[in-house]
Design an enzyme around this catalytic site. Structure first.
Site, PDB file in Angstrom:
ATOM      1  CD  GLU A   1      -2.146   2.281  -3.300  1.00 41.19           C
ATOM      2  OE1 GLU A   1      -3.543   3.063  -3.803  1.00 41.19           O
ATOM      3  OE2 GLU A   1      -1.828   2.275  -2.425  1.00 41.19           O
TER       4      GLU A   1
ATOM      5  CG  ASP B   1      -1.797   1.027   1.393  1.00 46.89           C
ATOM      6  OD1 ASP B   1      -3.020   1.339   0.483  1.00 46.89           O
ATOM      7  OD2 ASP B   1      -1.524   2.156   2.173  1.00 46.89           O
TER       8      ASP B   1
END
Length: 561
Positions: free
Chosen positions: A263, A206
């Site tokens: 990401e 993330d």
């Protein structure tokens, strides 16, 4: 051919079909209104029948849930609302029996402000953990600079009782970790390896491009009515991040046969080789150019833009070309941070099974590992809420108030949020047409359903050979079982067309050729269909023109046939 065989042997994740589960909304096993890990375990047969081979589970760690689990208070504990650590072990074991691996979210740009590290940092300015985070002195009694957080407002929060602020790129309850601190990095690596030893197959990583900050902490040009400026130029993909990412990989991922999906917003195509090349930091990264085609800025939804199919096609193909030049990529149209693709990309008249199948066939055979987000395989659409109080997502609430501050009316601001809210994809999964769509046994839901009519549900679609669910099953069989040489490993070639509404590309090997053709518009388009066998068609038949939102896959011929 030898290289292709090595790829197939060593990079097992290239042949995977990944299904993302947002556990809070997937299945509530104990009727408390919140989805949980036992609910995921219960539905493994459903996932197996769909044909997916890897589950990406969004965060289930201990968390105060300010950002629905992306604010972690303990990396080694499961939030009680999701179950216990033994449920994780059971999930890994039972999924393996179905031939399914488990990938989890790795959130290491920030923790929760309730993490013991941060609590110790607040309690004692001399604590070693103070340097685990980014604290800066006030400037004339004000925050150190004018950086705006991704979720709105100042990126700085004042420390009680001190003339000091801490940095949070996202929510104020998500203080950023200081990656310049080697002991902090060591503790993060130890945690990652602990999860890999437990048996997870890898991580979706993330917000990883935010871990390096510009150390000058200088203010940026004001770009909004709030008097602040976007933090992105100072905290996203900064020079020097490569040192951290290489060290991260060498101390963790390189030592396991795992998969990593970064990401990675803010990474230009010229740098993709560093991220996913032969010695890249990750196996795959997400490219958001096509996903964010409808907004000028992915985190400011009131900055909407008109877009054309040609622009969307170019974004897809630019991404495909960048992936092909450097390594391997991801193919997706939805996730937990996006609205429903059917509502975003398809005209309202075709936000039905035809439109859902069109998008599925259009993206699924791109080169890369396909991702399916829960409910996408049913053709779920956005909701329409009537008041901002009905939203849970902190980004939605921020965007509403940002839009008001920029001069938009309450009605306009709510429309922006309805169109783009992350809550659109986070509503409870509709398992059947009973109470609460079978998500639970009737208890109050943590978030309202997308629809109360029960028309879209998994039980009905599993019994319908013409459903969106059955269509996805067929796409997975074609890619992974019938024609993997071409549809997984084959070359990708964009095909030029004179018709701006058409998206067409080819997948081929020396002996096989497949052509995908999609009319991504709400009107028929005259188009000469290439010769070959039609093996996918989201309409019952083929005519002289492509019908609105018609997508086909043709098994063509090659010069060797």
């Amino acid at each position: 051919m030898l290289k292709q065989q090595r790829d197939q042997d060593n990079a097992w994740w290239k042949g995977s079909v990944i299904y993302q589960i947002y556990p809070r909304s997937f299945k509530d096993s104990n009727n408390d209104g919140i989805g949980d890990l036992p609910g995921v375990i219960e539905k493994l047969p459903y996932l197996h029948s769909l044909g997916v081979t890897l589950l990406w589970i969004s965060p289930f760690y201990l968390s105060p849930m300010a950002d629905n689990g992306y604010d972690i208070a303990d990396y080694y504990a499961v939030n009680p609302e999701f179950g216990e650590m033994r449920d994780v072990d059971t999930l890994i074991e039972k999924a393996a029996a179905f031939g399914i691996k488990i990938m989890i979210d790795l959130v290491v740009n920030h923790t929760s402000d309730e993490h013991p590290w941060f609590q110790q940092a607040l309690a004692d300015a001399n604590s070693p953990h103070r340097d685990y985070y980014l604290f800066r002195p006030a400037v004339n009694g004000q925050p150190p600079n004018n950086w705006r957080s991704i979720f709105g407002g100042s990126a700085w929060e004042k420390v009680p009782g001190e003339e000091t602020y801490y940095l949070h790129v996202f929510h104020k309850k998500q203080p950023d970790l200081n990656w310049e601190n080697p002991q902090m990095r060591h503790d993060i690596y130890r945690m990652i390896n602990w999860w890999l030893e437990k048996g997870v197959a890898g991580f979706r990583v993330d917000a990883i491009t935010f871990i390096k900050k510009d150390a000058d902490y200088a203010s940026v040009p004001v770009d909004g009515a709030d008097g602040l400026g976007s933090i992105k130029s100072k905290a996203r993909n900064r020079p020097g991040i490569e040192v951290f990412l290489n060290e991260l990989k060498e101390n963790t991922f390189d030592n396991y046969a795992c998969v990593t999906v970064g990401e990675a917003p803010g990474v230009p195509y010229a740098e993709y080789g560093q991220f996913i090349g032969e010695n890249g930091y990750f196996d795959m990264i997400f490219d958001f150019h096509a996903a964010d085609i409808d907004v000028e800025n992915g985190s400011e939804w009131f900055r909407r833009r008109d877009w054309t199919v040609a622009e969307f096609r170019d974004a897809l193909f630019d991404s495909q070309n960048a992936f092909a030049q450097c390594g391997w990529g991801t193919s997706f149209i939805e996730n937990h941070d996006q609205p429903r693709a059917l509502s975003k990309l398809v005209h309202p008249d075709y936000q039905n099974a035809i439109g859902a199948k069109c998008l599925a066939a259009m993206y699924f055979f791109l080169r890369g590992t396909p991702f399916i987000y829960q409910g996408q395989e049913l053709g779920m659409t956005n909701f329409c809420r009537s008041d901002i109080s009905e939203f849970d997502d902190i980004s939605s609430i921020d965007n509403y108030h940002r839009a008001l501050a920029e001069g938009f009316s309450a009605q306009q601001s709510l429309a922006f949020v309805n169109n783009r809210s992350r809550d659109n994809s986070r509503t409870p999964f509709p398992w059947d047409n009973t109470a609460n769509s079978g998500f639970n046994q009737g208890a109050k839901l943590w978030l309202a359903l997308s629809s109360d009519d029960g028309k879209i549900n998994a039980a009905d679609q599993q019994q319908d050979a013409d459903s969106v669910f059955a269509f996805y099953q067929r796409l997975i069989r074609l890619r992974n079982h019938d024609y993997p040489d071409a549809l997984i490993w084959g070359d990708f070639m964009p095909l030029e067309t004179a018709e701006p509404e058409i998206i067409s590309y080819q997948r081929r090997t020396e002996s096989e050729c497949f052509i995908s053709v999609t009319n991504l518009s709400n009107h028929a388009v005259d188009y000469k269909i290439p010769e070959g066998e039609i093996i996918v068609n989201n309409y019952p038949q083929l005519s002289s023109s492509l019908k609105p939102y018609q997508s086909i896959l043709i098994k063509g011929t090659t010069q060797h046939e």
